[in-house]
Design an enzyme around this catalytic site. Structure first.
Site, PDB file in Angstrom:
ATOM      1  N   HIS A 132     -14.969  -0.561   6.344  1.00  0.00           N
ATOM      2  CA  HIS A 132     -14.946  -1.528   7.447  1.00  0.00           C
ATOM      3  C   HIS A 132     -15.051  -0.766   8.762  1.00  0.00           C
ATOM      4  CE1 HIS A 132     -13.669  -4.878   9.978  1.00  0.00           C
ATOM      5  NE2 HIS A 132     -13.948  -5.650   8.955  1.00  0.00           N
ATOM      6  N   ASP A 138     -14.249  -8.883   1.367  1.00  0.00           N
ATOM      7  CA  ASP A 138     -15.306  -9.311   0.428  1.00  0.00           C
ATOM      8  C   ASP A 138     -15.137  -8.775  -0.980  1.00  0.00           C
ATOM      9  OD1 ASP A 138     -17.283  -8.904   3.272  1.00  0.00           O
ATOM     10  OD2 ASP A 138     -16.870 -10.812   2.305  1.00  0.00           O
TER      11      ASP A 138
END
Ligand code: SDX
Length: 428
Positions: free
Chosen positions: A306, A363
């Site tokens: 991320h 996700d």
């Protein structure tokens, strides 16, 4: 005048720029006058060190894995709130009273229907069109149907278009699914919750009553909360940039949907489950870990890493526990969950992932839940867009209402040819 100043030495001169402090998080160096006073631009492709705006909606501490919406930790909202209550909080800044919540719910519920002519709009798509292609097209087309709420200078127009977008996304997403499987569209039912309505419009059929399973409704609603907003991510920044030109809100949200579709962003939930299914059994994990580490292999662990979180994404924590809840409620088992758990364990003990601080993100587990509920992988990002519409709309309203708001127009470092004269074809 800011108390703190930042000094810059450039071209033999010293310049000072104010340092602004937020209510928490990193300070910012206010460089709005940098070009005017130095003739130089900053250079920050990907905006890794750039704050594009001031916002009071969502705060992320990537090092500590903290996510707050208007100050409330995502874990507490996921446990105690609802998606509609979180939507109210993001839009209005405070948790609603009972009456405020009922009024908001009533308004949203009564905007869930689409203009009937939009049904025909769907007929223009191929049956195998990706739901995100349909979402981009249909949401953009809303500006052709709701002219009475596109004047962004009118607070009432901004309010009703915000409510219309939040209310109609479940209907649009459910219709995209129905169209892909050749089943008739289901109309909203006003006696169902926002999320229950969505589940019925997606999985219900006219031939029989659809019973919403409370545990699935709760899990789906929690997944929507986890996806509601996330500071200035790529799709939110797209919505803000589109909105800064004065484009109508329907067009801005369609732009956000298009950006979210990318596999590096919202498309990662679909890519992550496809990756887990390709890996299949845990014995094949080491091979894929090595591929993810190989600079010459474009393969990446989807659902990992991320830009902001250099710790565990707090949303992934909630998502992982929700997998078990849904499996138990539906009495399903999916071996891919075991593969995901082992992949996480192996990756997080590998020096490559530890050094680069790559952790599971929102996700990584979401697709396992959505698949267990019955969604095809192609619908995963459409569900992300459905939920993120709340954040996009809240961020758009915040930007439009900001008196300091101007059209976004970045500059560049030009490395092309300097001026030269045209050469006639006969002389080339
Ligand atoms: C979302 O911004 C948001 O808030 C987004 C989001 C939201 O709610 O809006 O949180 C939603 O988009 C989550 C992210 C979903 N995407 C994925 O899961 C795709 C896989 N992840 C990566 O593509 C990547 O981690 C990004 C795009 C998410 C972040 O990329 P960055 O911040 O630009 O970091 P990077 O690509 O520069 O990676 C740093 C290093 C690189 O190695 P080096 O060049 O330094 O040697 O880590 C490596 C990368 O190669 N790396 C990975 C990796 N992610 C980064 N290596 C293997 N597998 C990965 N998943």
């Amino acid at each position: 005048m800011a108390d703190k100043q930042a000094k810059l030495e450039l071209g033999g001169q010293t310049y000072e720029f104010p340092v602004l402090e937020g209510s928490t998080g990193p300070d910012v160096v206010d460089i709005r006058k940098l070009y005017g006073s130095t003739g130089a631009f900053t250079f920050d492709p990907g905006y890794k060190s750039t704050a594009s705006c001031e916002s009071a909606l969502t705060y992320i501490d990537g090092q500590e894995g903290v996510l707050l919406h208007r100050g409330y930790p995502i874990g507490q909202l996921a446990e105690h709130s609802s998606f509609m209550e979180t939507a109210y909080l993001l839009l209005n800044g405070e948790l609603p009273s009972q009456q405020e919540y009922e009024d908001f719910n009533y308004t949203i519920t009564r905007h869930t229907m689409l203009h009937d002519q939009l049904n025909t709009f769907y007929q223009g798509f191929r049956r195998d069109a990706h739901p995100m292609a349909i979402m981009c097209g249909v949401v953009g087309a809303l500006s052709a149907f709701y002219h009475d709420s596109t004047d962004i200078s009118d607070p009432e127009h901004r309010k009703i278009s915000s409510h219309r977008l939040i209310a109609k996304m479940p209907t649009i997403a459910a219709m995209a699914y129905k169209y892909s499987v050749g089943q008739p569209f289901m109309q909203p039912k006003n006696d169902l919750s926002y999320t229950g309505n969505f589940l019925r419009m997606t999985f219900g059929v006219p031939a029989e009553e659809y019973e919403v399973i409370p545990a699935v409704e709760k899990a789906m609603d929690r997944i929507f909360i986890l996806h509601a907003d996330h500071e200035q991510n790529a799709s939110t920044s797209t919505v803000r940039l589109a909105g800064s030109s004065g484009a109508n809100p329907f067009a801005c949200i369609a732009a956000g949907i298009a950006c979210l579709w990318g596999p590096a962003h919202g498309g990662a939930n679909e890519a992550a489950l496809n990756m887990l299914r390709e890996i299949g059994t845990p014995d094949r994990i080491p091979h894929y870990i090595e591929r993810a580490k190989d600079k010459n292999d474009p393969f990446r662990l989807m659902g990992f890493g991320h830009r902001v979180y250099k710790n565990y994404d707090p949303r992934a924590t909630v998502m992982q526990s929700t997998v078990r809840e849904v499996f138990d409620a539906l009495n399903v088992k999916d071996p891919v969950f075991e593969t995901a758990l082992q992949l996480e364990e192996i990756a997080l003990s590998d020096p490559y992932f530890k050094e680069k601080k790559l952790f599971p993100n929102v996700d990584f587990y979401s697709g396992i839940i959505l698949s267990a509920i019955g969604f095809p992988t192609t619908m995963f990002t459409a569900l992300f867009a459905l939920a993120r519409t709340v954040g996009w709309v809240a961020q758009w309203n915040e930007m439009i209402s900001d008196p300091a708001q101007v059209i976004g127009r970045p500059r560049q470092l030009y490395t092309g040819p300097v001026e030269r004269d045209y050469v006639p074809l006969s002389e080339r």
